[in-house]
Write a protein that holds these residues in place. Structure first.
Motif, PDB file in Angstrom:
ATOM      1  N   UNK A   1      57.431  31.580  41.650  1.00  0.00           N
ATOM      2  CA  UNK A   1      55.974  31.702  41.563  1.00  0.00           C
ATOM      3  C   UNK A   1      55.473  32.837  42.462  1.00  0.00           C
ATOM      4  N   UNK A   2      56.060  32.989  43.637  1.00  0.00           N
ATOM      5  CA  UNK A   2      55.695  34.113  44.498  1.00  0.00           C
ATOM      6  C   UNK A   2      56.046  35.440  43.833  1.00  0.00           C
ATOM      7  N   UNK A   3      57.172  35.481  43.151  1.00  0.00           N
ATOM      8  CA  UNK A   3      57.593  36.698  42.456  1.00  0.00           C
ATOM      9  C   UNK A   3      56.572  37.118  41.401  1.00  0.00           C
ATOM     10  N   UNK A   4      56.089  36.155  40.625  1.00  0.00           N
ATOM     11  CA  UNK A   4      55.107  36.469  39.580  1.00  0.00           C
ATOM     12  C   UNK A   4      53.808  36.969  40.210  1.00  0.00           C
ATOM     13  N   UNK A   5      53.387  36.351  41.300  1.00  0.00           N
ATOM     14  CA  UNK A   5      52.155  36.771  41.969  1.00  0.00           C
ATOM     15  C   UNK A   5      52.258  38.211  42.461  1.00  0.00           C
ATOM     16  N   UNK A   6      53.417  38.589  42.993  1.00  0.00           N
ATOM     17  CA  UNK A   6      53.582  39.939  43.533  1.00  0.00           C
ATOM     18  C   UNK A   6      53.668  40.975  42.412  1.00  0.00           C
ATOM     19  N   UNK A   7      54.413  40.688  41.345  1.00  0.00           N
ATOM     20  CA  UNK A   7      54.590  41.680  40.276  1.00  0.00           C
ATOM     21  C   UNK A   7      53.276  41.948  39.552  1.00  0.00           C
ATOM     22  N   UNK A   8      52.339  41.012  39.633  1.00  0.00           N
ATOM     23  CA  UNK A   8      51.045  41.195  38.951  1.00  0.00           C
ATOM     24  C   UNK A   8      50.218  42.310  39.581  1.00  0.00           C
ATOM     25  N   UNK A   9      50.612  42.793  40.778  1.00  0.00           N
ATOM     26  CA  UNK A   9      49.859  43.872  41.430  1.00  0.00           C
ATOM     27  C   UNK A   9      50.365  45.261  41.023  1.00  0.00           C
ATOM     28  N   UNK A  10      51.391  45.346  40.168  1.00  0.00           N
ATOM     29  CA  UNK A  10      51.901  46.634  39.676  1.00  0.00           C
ATOM     30  C   UNK A  10      50.831  47.295  38.805  1.00  0.00           C
ATOM     31  N   UNK A  11      50.674  48.626  38.902  1.00  0.00           N
ATOM     32  CA  UNK A  11      49.535  49.285  38.262  1.00  0.00           C
ATOM     33  C   UNK A  11      49.899  50.379  37.258  1.00  0.00           C
ATOM     34  N   UNK A  12      51.154  50.721  37.080  1.00  0.00           N
ATOM     35  CA  UNK A  12      51.521  51.854  36.230  1.00  0.00           C
ATOM     36  C   UNK A  12      51.739  51.389  34.791  1.00  0.00           C
ATOM     37  N   UNK A  13      50.922  51.878  33.862  1.00  0.00           N
ATOM     38  CA  UNK A  13      51.032  51.498  32.450  1.00  0.00           C
ATOM     39  C   UNK A  13      51.754  52.579  31.653  1.00  0.00           C
ATOM     40  N   UNK A  14      51.956  52.312  30.375  1.00  0.00           N
ATOM     41  CA  UNK A  14      52.552  53.309  29.484  1.00  0.00           C
ATOM     42  C   UNK A  14      51.708  54.585  29.464  1.00  0.00           C
ATOM     43  N   UNK A  15      50.396  54.433  29.346  1.00  0.00           N
ATOM     44  CA  UNK A  15      49.507  55.593  29.300  1.00  0.00           C
ATOM     45  C   UNK A  15      49.585  56.398  30.595  1.00  0.00           C
ATOM     46  N   UNK A  16      49.661  55.696  31.729  1.00  0.00           N
ATOM     47  CA  UNK A  16      49.779  56.383  33.012  1.00  0.00           C
ATOM     48  C   UNK A  16      51.072  57.195  33.078  1.00  0.00           C
ATOM     49  N   UNK A  17      52.170  56.599  32.627  1.00  0.00           N
ATOM     50  CA  UNK A  17      53.463  57.291  32.664  1.00  0.00           C
ATOM     51  C   UNK A  17      53.434  58.534  31.784  1.00  0.00           C
ATOM     52  N   UNK A  18      52.877  58.412  30.593  1.00  0.00           N
ATOM     53  CA  UNK A  18      52.828  59.561  29.690  1.00  0.00           C
ATOM     54  C   UNK A  18      51.925  60.658  30.245  1.00  0.00           C
ATOM     55  N   UNK A  19      50.870  60.275  30.953  1.00  0.00           N
ATOM     56  CA  UNK A  19      50.005  61.266  31.586  1.00  0.00           C
ATOM     57  C   UNK A  19      50.756  61.974  32.724  1.00  0.00           C
ATOM     58  N   UNK A  20      51.555  61.229  33.461  1.00  0.00           N
ATOM     59  CA  UNK A  20      52.370  61.843  34.516  1.00  0.00           C
ATOM     60  C   UNK A  20      53.343  62.856  33.939  1.00  0.00           C
ATOM     61  N   UNK A  21      53.980  62.524  32.832  1.00  0.00           N
ATOM     62  CA  UNK A  21      54.901  63.450  32.175  1.00  0.00           C
ATOM     63  C   UNK A  21      54.168  64.702  31.703  1.00  0.00           C
ATOM     64  N   UNK A  22      52.954  64.510  31.172  1.00  0.00           N
ATOM     65  CA  UNK A  22      52.176  65.656  30.682  1.00  0.00           C
ATOM     66  C   UNK A  22      51.821  66.594  31.829  1.00  0.00           C
TER      67      UNK A  22
END
Length: 480
Positions: free
Chosen positions: A451-472
């Motif tokens: 349960x602690x693991x799920x709570x922590x991973x929910x704070x990740x912020x990088x989406x598919x769109x963000x990654x593709x923008x970084x590549x661009x």
């Protein structure tokens, strides 16, 4: 957008070689997770708390060696690129130290055995760091696409899990029965079996490292070059490490994967205690449960890319993590309440087998998604710092996976102590009260970690769109 990979997308041969190299860590991981605590506490006779302490202390050395090796491999200048010199150099030390840890001297005191285990644990962790960190760091360079990375890492985790599982199944199907004697009817408690295991496992580890290194050697000319030569002080090194890793999304992946790894390590370290003592399974039945990991690896390698494409890596990790954490302790809860058949009933074995196979598959899928999420942070950090730091990011991943044997084994040793589990006892000598306490202490600990693991991973912020923008943006900078 899909960024072009220098030299073209990796061929199937390259993918297989890259993935097969993970078998080296998988074998070492399987041995440490499943057998080390049992071997040293029940076979050799070293206090379980000392076993957990030795491996946890060795983990502290990892906290130093992992980022140093990662940073070093990001900046190394050689004719074989940034990563391969480390990979080649690690083959013999990893194999040799792994052989020695399964062959402790006979007749030594508790103190001497503790120092022997501690010294070899430190050496093995350091040697495997010199392979696993640079090897893992190849993934972001071999594949840049959001979906392609999950697929490539699926190969790596497939071979990592199946490599370790093959050796584990070999122990239960071949070595333990072979070393069963009149004095030791269960070969699982015969130290001679582990000596032979150490020889075979060491040879396979060496082979996996060399096959992966040679199989990816042809890609060296297409990989990123190290930064220009410069004067680097210790202050500069640590400044750049903290600058690169000082990222909220990195903290989310690191923290969540750490908690998941500790939970998996706790589960793995106690799995044979539950199989042999709690459920009363025979070595053949335990071998079948272990063999089910081959199907689990397929499940995990298939689910992770599917989740990536349909709901994204973060959401996929949350959903899969919740399912894994719920399914994992279910049979034990049912037994504690008396809602399962008694030991010896064939239906009990098949129920535990199916649940274990599905749950391990979900855990593997979560691990793949976690590594793919980590790989996506490489480009984000490059935009911020101007440096390619795959080694640093995957040094963190190596540290997380190795915490399975450190914090996980330590937690398992305390659960055994709280349950007042007798040392050196055969399954028919363990009182029912200790078995009940084993389950009663294990369930809340494992659920809390997930349960602690799920709570922590929910704070990740990088989406598919963000990654593709970084590549661009990186492509624009490269063109300029």
């Amino acid at each position: 957008m899909t960024a072009a990979v220098p030299g073209g997308a990796p061929t199937l041969r390259t993918k297989l070689a890259y993935g097969f190299g993970a078998a080296a860590y998988g074998i070492k991981d399987g041995g440490f997770s499943y057998f080390l605590l049992l071997f040293y506490s029940q076979v050799i006779g070293l206090d379980a708390r000392l076993v957990g302490l030795a491996i946890t202390i060795a983990l502290i050395f990892d906290a130093i060696s992992d980022p140093i090796v990662g940073y070093w491999s990001d900046n190394l200048r050689s004719k074989w690129g940034r990563r391969h010199p480390f990979m080649y150099a690690s083959a013999i030390p990893v194999a040799a130290t792994y052989f020695l840890i399964w062959n402790p001297p006979a007749g030594w005191s508790q103190t001497a055995l503790f120092w022997y285990l501690l010294g070899l644990a430190v050496l093995i962790r350091t040697a495997i760091t010199f392979y696993e960190t640079p090897s893992s760091a190849l993934a972001p360079e071999l594949a840049t696409d959001y979906d392609q990375r999950a697929s490539l890492l699926g190969w790596r985790y497939y071979f990592g899990w199946t490599g370790g599982s093959i050796m584990t199944v070999m122990n239960f199907a071949v070595l333990f029965p072979m070393f069963a004697t009149a004095a030791i009817p269960n070969g699982q408690f015969n130290r001679d079996a582990y000596q032979v295991y150490g020889i075979i496992a060491s040879v396979v580890i060496f082979t996996a490292i060399m096959v992966s290194s040679l199989g990816t050697h042809g890609r060296i000319k297409h990989l990123r070059l190290p930064p220009p030569k410069r004067d680097i002080s210790l202050r500069t090194v640590f400044k750049e490490i903290f600058e690169t890793l000082g990222n909220r999304s990195f903290g989310a992946v690191f923290g969540a994967t750490m908690l998941g790894a500790v939970a998996s390590g706790l589960s793995a370290s106690l799995s044979f205690y539950f199989s042999a003592y709690f459920w009363g399974f025979s070595p053949e039945q335990i071998g079948l449960i272990t063999a089910s990991v081959f199907m689990s690896a397929v499940i995990g390698a298939v689910i992770a890319p599917m989740a990536t494409k349909r709901i994204g890596k973060k959401r996929g990790a949350i959903v899969i993590g919740l399912l894994a954490g719920t399914i994992l302790p279910l049979p034990i809860v049912l037994r504690l309440f008396g809602w399962l058949p008694e030991n010896g009933d064939p239906s009990l074995f098949w129920l535990v087998l199916i649940i274990t196979m599905i749950d391990v598959g979900l855990i593997i899928s979560f691990q793949i998604l976690g590594s793919a999420m980590l790989a996506d942070l490489v480009e984000q950090a490059e935009l911020k710092t101007g440096r390619r730091s795959e080694g640093l990011f995957f040094a963190a991943a190596t540290f997380i996976r190795k915490s399975v044997q450190g914090l996980g084994v330590m937690a398992a040793s305390f659960v055994l102590t709280l349950a007042q589990f007798p040392k050196g006892a055969s399954p028919d000598q363990v009182p029912a009260s200790s078995l009940w306490q084993l389950g009663a202490w294990y369930v809340p600990v494992i659920l809390t970690l997930w349960l602690l693991m799920i709570a922590v991973i929910s704070t990740y912020r990088l989406s598919r769109a963000d990654h593709e923008e970084n590549l661009r943006q990186l492509a624009v900078k490269a063109a300029e």
